[in-house]
Design a protein around this motif. Structure first.
Motif, PDB file in Angstrom:
ATOM      1  N   THR A 192       0.842  -1.198   0.000  1.00 21.61           N
ATOM      2  CA  THR A 192       0.000   0.000   0.000  1.00 21.61           C
ATOM      3  C   THR A 192       0.877   1.247   0.000  1.00 21.61           C
ATOM      4  N   THR A 193       0.350   2.317  -0.576  1.00 24.58           N
ATOM      5  CA  THR A 193       0.982   3.631  -0.469  1.00 24.58           C
ATOM      6  C   THR A 193      -0.015   4.583   0.183  1.00 24.58           C
ATOM      7  N   CYS A 194       0.511   5.552   0.908  1.00 22.89           N
ATOM      8  CA  CYS A 194      -0.345   6.375   1.755  1.00 22.89           C
ATOM      9  C   CYS A 194       0.118   7.825   1.721  1.00 22.89           C
ATOM     10  N   LYS A 195      -0.780   8.727   2.084  1.00 22.60           N
ATOM     11  CA  LYS A 195      -0.462  10.154   2.113  1.00 22.60           C
ATOM     12  C   LYS A 195       0.582  10.485   3.179  1.00 22.60           C
ATOM     13  N   ASP A 196       0.796   9.592   4.137  1.00 23.95           N
ATOM     14  CA  ASP A 196       1.829   9.820   5.143  1.00 23.95           C
ATOM     15  C   ASP A 196       3.228   9.523   4.608  1.00 23.95           C
ATOM     16  N   LYS A 197       3.318   9.277   3.271  1.00 22.78           N
ATOM     17  CA  LYS A 197       4.578   9.092   2.544  1.00 22.78           C
ATOM     18  C   LYS A 197       5.244   7.752   2.848  1.00 22.78           C
ATOM     19  N   LYS A 198       4.485   6.777   3.351  1.00 22.43           N
ATOM     20  CA  LYS A 198       5.042   5.458   3.631  1.00 22.43           C
ATOM     21  C   LYS A 198       4.517   4.429   2.626  1.00 22.43           C
ATOM     22  N   VAL A 199       5.411   3.529   2.213  1.00 20.98           N
ATOM     23  CA  VAL A 199       5.032   2.347   1.443  1.00 20.98           C
ATOM     24  C   VAL A 199       5.107   1.160   2.395  1.00 20.98           C
ATOM     25  N   ARG A 200       4.006   0.429   2.520  1.00 19.98           N
ATOM     26  CA  ARG A 200       3.934  -0.664   3.482  1.00 19.98           C
ATOM     27  C   ARG A 200       3.692  -1.998   2.785  1.00 19.98           C
ATOM     28  N   VAL A 201       4.350  -3.034   3.272  1.00 19.41           N
ATOM     29  CA  VAL A 201       4.054  -4.411   2.883  1.00 19.41           C
ATOM     30  C   VAL A 201       3.324  -5.045   4.051  1.00 19.41           C
ATOM     31  N   ILE A 202       2.115  -5.558   3.806  1.00 14.56           N
ATOM     32  CA  ILE A 202       1.228  -5.997   4.882  1.00 14.56           C
ATOM     33  C   ILE A 202       0.856  -7.462   4.692  1.00 14.56           C
ATOM     34  N   ASP A 203       0.900  -8.216   5.781  1.00 10.18           N
ATOM     35  CA  ASP A 203       0.319  -9.557   5.822  1.00 10.18           C
ATOM     36  C   ASP A 203      -1.097  -9.391   6.374  1.00 10.18           C
ATOM     37  N   PRO A 204      -2.134  -9.429   5.522  1.00 10.99           N
ATOM     38  CA  PRO A 204      -3.477  -9.087   6.004  1.00 10.99           C
ATOM     39  C   PRO A 204      -4.037 -10.081   7.014  1.00 10.99           C
ATOM     40  N   ARG A 205      -3.674 -11.367   6.885  1.00 11.24           N
ATOM     41  CA  ARG A 205      -4.248 -12.356   7.809  1.00 11.24           C
ATOM     42  C   ARG A 205      -3.647 -12.244   9.206  1.00 11.24           C
ATOM     43  N   VAL A 210       4.669  -6.016   7.519  1.00 11.67           N
ATOM     44  CA  VAL A 210       5.883  -6.821   7.398  1.00 11.67           C
ATOM     45  C   VAL A 210       7.098  -5.937   7.176  1.00 11.67           C
ATOM     46  N   ALA A 211       6.936  -4.905   6.348  1.00  9.12           N
ATOM     47  CA  ALA A 211       8.035  -3.984   6.054  1.00  9.12           C
ATOM     48  C   ALA A 211       7.431  -2.655   5.623  1.00  9.12           C
ATOM     49  N   GLU A 212       8.195  -1.594   5.809  1.00  2.54           N
ATOM     50  CA  GLU A 212       7.733  -0.294   5.354  1.00  2.54           C
ATOM     51  C   GLU A 212       8.941   0.596   5.034  1.00  2.54           C
ATOM     52  N   ARG A 213       8.716   1.548   4.164  1.00  2.00           N
ATOM     53  CA  ARG A 213       9.758   2.494   3.773  1.00  2.00           C
ATOM     54  C   ARG A 213       9.154   3.892   3.757  1.00  2.00           C
ATOM     55  N   PHE A 214       9.863   4.814   4.374  1.00  2.00           N
ATOM     56  CA  PHE A 214       9.377   6.184   4.427  1.00  2.00           C
ATOM     57  C   PHE A 214       9.933   6.982   3.246  1.00  2.00           C
ATOM     58  N   ALA A 215       9.059   7.714   2.570  1.00  3.74           N
ATOM     59  CA  ALA A 215       9.420   8.646   1.497  1.00  3.74           C
ATOM     60  C   ALA A 215      10.334   8.020   0.452  1.00  3.74           C
ATOM     61  N   PRO A 216       9.861   6.991  -0.278  1.00  6.73           N
ATOM     62  CA  PRO A 216      10.669   6.467  -1.386  1.00  6.73           C
ATOM     63  C   PRO A 216      10.878   7.508  -2.483  1.00  6.73           C
ATOM     64  N   HIS A 217       9.963   8.468  -2.572  1.00  5.28           N
ATOM     65  CA  HIS A 217      10.105   9.599  -3.484  1.00  5.28           C
ATOM     66  C   HIS A 217       9.900  10.880  -2.676  1.00  5.28           C
ATOM     67  N   GLU A 218      10.680  11.910  -2.971  1.00  3.13           N
ATOM     68  CA  GLU A 218      10.672  13.118  -2.161  1.00  3.13           C
ATOM     69  C   GLU A 218       9.477  14.023  -2.431  1.00  3.13           C
ATOM     70  N   GLY A 219       8.847  13.874  -3.578  1.00  3.00           N
ATOM     71  CA  GLY A 219       7.725  14.738  -3.920  1.00  3.00           C
ATOM     72  C   GLY A 219       6.517  14.492  -3.042  1.00  3.00           C
ATOM     73  N   MET A 220       5.617  15.465  -3.040  1.00  2.00           N
ATOM     74  CA  MET A 220       4.414  15.379  -2.206  1.00  2.00           C
ATOM     75  C   MET A 220       3.237  14.739  -2.925  1.00  2.00           C
ATOM     76  N   ARG A 221       3.349  14.531  -4.226  1.00  2.00           N
ATOM     77  CA  ARG A 221       2.227  13.982  -4.988  1.00  2.00           C
ATOM     78  C   ARG A 221       2.107  12.476  -4.762  1.00  2.00           C
ATOM     79  N   PRO A 222       0.943  11.871  -5.126  1.00  2.00           N
ATOM     80  CA  PRO A 222       0.694  10.463  -4.807  1.00  2.00           C
ATOM     81  C   PRO A 222       1.730   9.506  -5.392  1.00  2.00           C
ATOM     82  N   VAL A 223       2.034   8.470  -4.625  1.00  2.00           N
ATOM     83  CA  VAL A 223       2.948   7.398  -5.018  1.00  2.00           C
ATOM     84  C   VAL A 223       2.121   6.149  -5.290  1.00  2.00           C
ATOM     85  N   ARG A 224       2.529   5.382  -6.293  1.00  2.00           N
ATOM     86  CA  ARG A 224       1.892   4.101  -6.601  1.00  2.00           C
ATOM     87  C   ARG A 224       2.910   2.974  -6.435  1.00  2.00           C
ATOM     88  N   ALA A 225       2.442   1.790  -6.073  1.00  3.54           N
ATOM     89  CA  ALA A 225       3.340   0.653  -5.876  1.00  3.54           C
ATOM     90  C   ALA A 225       2.658  -0.634  -6.317  1.00  3.54           C
TER      91      ALA A 225
END
Length: 461
Positions: A192-205, A210-225
């Protein structure tokens, strides 16, 4: 002296070409909602497009063969009380589509093979649980009837469409608006990508990050993953100067500020990047060799695109070496774009068409929820793919009378009264089901008679 070595790739000469004018879909009022959705969903039977609608939300469903000018009175799929924001075809049933709306609901629809005479207004099931608009939906790639939804309440929910029940929710994972959600190949993880600038890998069950990365891109516009076939994550975003960047390597692509929509083909490891408001599609091959993302080419056209639909691999024409097909939305039309690899031989090209995920699910919803994972069930495209006939989505809701009553004092009631009310309710429900079947049969009969009438009027019969 230095010699430039050209990297070998069977996709190095991929090129895109538009179809002829009579094979486009024209006079479509594409939605003008300001939401970063593709507004289009495609499968081997239909193309669905979110359209403008007064007094609620709607989308139009067209058979792939019904090209040309669309009748202004063509039936729509209506039922939402606010604009539709996202649509997605079920990967295991080509006649089932889900829609998400600003009215906070998700609806699942059964689309008939014939063209209905009136708007479709009754969904098979309505999923209610979000408190704010729902802008993202995604079907599970291998488990039957599992649907994901994400809303502006920062909540991700997973549903069992077959029972109309919520399987689980992820309430405390995202601190702000969710931009996009994508499954991995076997549906065991989410990115998932979020407005808080984090990309998260989630185990839903397990309901954990599982893992997350803050600000993979420096811009403020939406990120896709998205996930790649190997399990890596490919992101698209922006620099501080609103220049586009890729997550695996960071070349400055251009200065447009439209969000990049990535479409990934795991069979060829090619990712297609389509920018909203652009007039081009760029495609890259992802490999295990540095710099890992290799630019292939760019397809350009004159008109900017407002949305994009991506055909599943099983819907392509293998006789023409077609490796991708897009449905590009303009102001009032939908234009198919075909990506092909030039080959001299007319034989089936095994290297272009490895076995690909078919329409049969590998798991049931209960099996997936219990922790089981399975790879997609693959099919061969050697003899082409023929869509299966209409398979009805059956929703079996649990009887609310089977639930235990809440604790606490309540008025006394005889067992005979309870049995009587239960049998009466079941009788009413059975009568409603019979009436619905009658209505469906009459609609089909009316449609057949109208088609015959058209043939007589045209003098073809």
């Amino acid at each position: 002296m230095s010699r430039r070595v050209v990297r070998q790739s069977k996709f190095r000469h991929v090129f895109g070409q538009p179809v002829k004018a009579d094979q486009m879909y024209e006079d479509i009022r594409v939605s003008k909602v300001t939401w970063d959705s593709s507004f289009c969903a495609v499968n081997p039977k239909f193309v669905a497009i979110i359209v403008e609608s007064g007094g609620g939300g709607a989308f139009i469903v067209l058979p792939l063969a019904k090209t040309g000018r669309v009748d202004k009175n063509h039936p729509l799929v209506t039922g939402h009380t606010a604009p539709v924001l996202d649509i997605d075809w079920c990967p295991h049933n080509d006649n089932v589509i889900a829609s998400a709306s600003e009215d906070t609901t998700v609806m699942v629809w059964q689309i008939p093979d014939y063209v209905p005479v009136r708007n479709l207004t009754e969904p098979v099931v309505t999923l209610e649980g979000h408190s704010k608009r729902v802008g993202i939906i995604a079907w599970h790639p291998t488990a039957r009837n599992v649907l994901l939804s994400a809303g502006s309440d920062n909540l991700v929910m997973l549903w069992n469409v077959g029972t109309g029940e919520m399987l689980l929710a992820l309430p405390d994972v995202h601190a702000d608006l969710i931009y996009n959600v994508a499954w991995n190949r076997n549906g065991s993880l989410l990115v998932t990508t979020c407005k808080d600038k984090k990309v998260r890998v989630i185990d839903p069950r397990k309901r954990q990050v599982v893992a997350e990365r803050f600000a993979p891109h420096e811009g403020m516009r939406p990120v896709r993953a998205i996930f790649t076939r190997e399990g890596h994550i490919f992101t698209t975003g922006f620099t501080r100067m609103s220049q586009r960047e890729l997550g695996l390597w960071d070349p400055e692509m251009d200065t447009s500020n439209g969000v990049l929509l990535p479409f990934y083909d795991p069979d060829s490891s090619i990712v297609y990047l389509c920018g909203k408001g652009d007039s081009s599609i760029r495609y890259f091959e992802i490999t295990d060799e540095a710099p890992y993302v290799h630019y292939l080419s760019t397809y350009s056209s004159k008109e900017p695109q407002r949305g994009m639909g991506f055909m599943p691999k099983r819907g392509l024409d293998v006789s023409k070496c077609e490796i991708a097909r897009f449905f590009k939305l303009h102001e009032r039309k939908c234009e198919p774009i075909v990506m092909t690899v030039p080959r001299k031989s007319d034989l089936f090209q095994d290297d272009l068409y490895p076995d690909t995920p078919g329409p049969e699910p590998a798991l049931e919803a209960d099996e997936w929820l219990a922790g089981k994972d399975a790879e997609p069930i693959l099919i061969s495209l050697r003899d082409g793919y023929v869509p299966v006939k209409n398979r009805e989505l059956k929703v079996v809701r649990k009887n609310i009378l089977d639930n235990k009553p809440p604790p606490g004092p309540r008025r006394s009631q005889s067992s005979s009264d309870a049995n009587l009310s239960r049998s009466a309710l079941e009788e009413v429900l059975e009568e409603i089901r019979a009436l619905k079947e009658t209505v469906r049969a009459q609609e089909k009969r009316i449609s057949d008679l109208e088609n015959k009438l058209c043939q007589f009027a045209n003098g073809t019969d």
